[in-house]
Write an enzyme that holds these catalytic residues in place. Structure first.
Site, PDB file in Angstrom:
ATOM      1  NE  ARG A  16     -30.979 -19.120  15.946  1.00 48.87           N
ATOM      2  CZ  ARG A  16     -32.237 -18.732  15.969  1.00 48.87           C
ATOM      3  NH1 ARG A  16     -32.978 -18.935  17.059  1.00 48.87           N
ATOM      4  NH2 ARG A  16     -32.795 -18.132  14.928  1.00 48.87           N
ATOM      5  CB  ILE A  42     -30.262 -14.780  13.378  1.00 43.88           C
ATOM      6  CG1 ILE A  42     -29.479 -16.069  13.635  1.00 43.88           C
ATOM      7  CG2 ILE A  42     -31.406 -14.652  14.362  1.00 43.88           C
ATOM      8  CD1 ILE A  42     -28.831 -16.133  15.037  1.00 43.88           C
ATOM      9  CB  SER A  43     -31.155 -18.526   8.985  1.00 41.11           C
ATOM     10  OG  SER A  43     -30.567 -17.612   8.095  1.00 41.11           O
ATOM     11  CD  GLN A  44     -37.343 -22.444  10.537  1.00 45.13           C
ATOM     12  OE1 GLN A  44     -37.667 -21.738   9.577  1.00 45.13           O
ATOM     13  NE2 GLN A  44     -37.988 -23.523  10.879  1.00 45.13           N
ATOM     14  N   PRO A  45     -32.853 -22.126  12.962  1.00 46.69           N
ATOM     15  CG  PRO A  45     -32.616 -22.227  15.288  1.00 46.69           C
ATOM     16  CD  PRO A  45     -33.466 -21.633  14.200  1.00 46.69           C
TER      17      PRO A  45
END
Ligand code: SAM
Length: 213
Positions: free
Chosen positions: A34, A60-63
């Site tokens: 990431r 950027i979205s939460q993993p």
């Protein structure tokens, strides 16, 4: 063990503890670092399970949400996937490890071009990037086996439903942009569409038209 190994182990442990259990998804998320998709001040937070700012006022979205959405898509190795909302390109890179081909589209040219450059650097050759309003899908590339929308729509966009192959799955956050939304799974069947509610989520809104950048 190096710092990166330790961080990766912790990262994968967190994903598992939040319900990401599909080993193919976990392997893809182990492989795609990431940190490649986050620049500047936030790069040292790359392994934290939180959304982070990227350019053009996007995120950027939460993993763990990336993992859960990817797991729900249940992608096969021959599948063609459309992602609406390229953002940093992180989610598309993970999809590229599981699918035959990934199409991804963002309304900001700047984000689309930066993501494309990253895919080249990382030798991810099965991703094609477009700039445009993804709520209309990509009619010339349709139908898709899987569709993932990574911005919140008030309802699943009609053109995307129409571009989903029979038996296909779409995952989309639905609801008003300023409240908690619901992640839903839509499956196309002979009879129409089945809808399953998955979990509460918070995404930036799906916006009509092209962005200014
Ligand atoms: N998937 C991304 C990632 O891995 O970094 C995160 C996506 S971010 C939460 C949502 C993205 O959707 C933003 O980059 C935004 O520009 C994009 N977006 C919003 N409305 C859109 C539309 N109508 N068409 C295409 N992209 C759109």
């Amino acid at each position: 063990m190096t710092g990166r190994d330790e961080r990766t182990l912790q990262f994968i442990y967190t994903l598992r503890s939040k319900g990401v259990t599909d080993t193919r998804v976990l392997t893809a998320m182990e492989r795609i670092d990431r940190a490649h998709f986050i620049r500047g001040t936030f790069s040292d937070r790359a392994y934290d399970d939180m959304p982070l700012p990227i350019s053009c006022g996007q995120t950027i979205s939460q993993p763990s949400i990336v993992g859960l959405m990817t797991q729900t898509l249940n992608i096969g190795p021959r599948d063609t996937v459309l992602e609406v909302g390229t953002g940093s390109g992180y989610q598309a890179a993970i999809l590229s490890q599981l699918a035959r081909r990934v199409y991804t589209i963002d309304r900001y040219r700047r984000l689309a071009e930066a993501a494309e450059a990253r895919f080249r650097e990382l030798d991810l050759h099965n991703i094609t990037v477009f700039t445009g309003d993804g709520s209309f899908g990509l009619p010339a590339q349709a139908p898709f086996d899987r569709i993932l929308v990574t911005a919140a729509a008030e309802d699943p966009p009609g053109p995307l439903l129409a571009q989903l192959r029979m038996g296909g799955i779409m995952v989309v956050p639905v609801g008003q942009s300023d409240t908690v939304q619901t992640l839903i799974k839509v499956t196309r069947t002979d009879q129409g569409f089945d809808y399953d509610e998955l979990s509460p989520v918070r995404f930036v809104p799906l916006i009509e038209g092209l962005g200014q950048d």
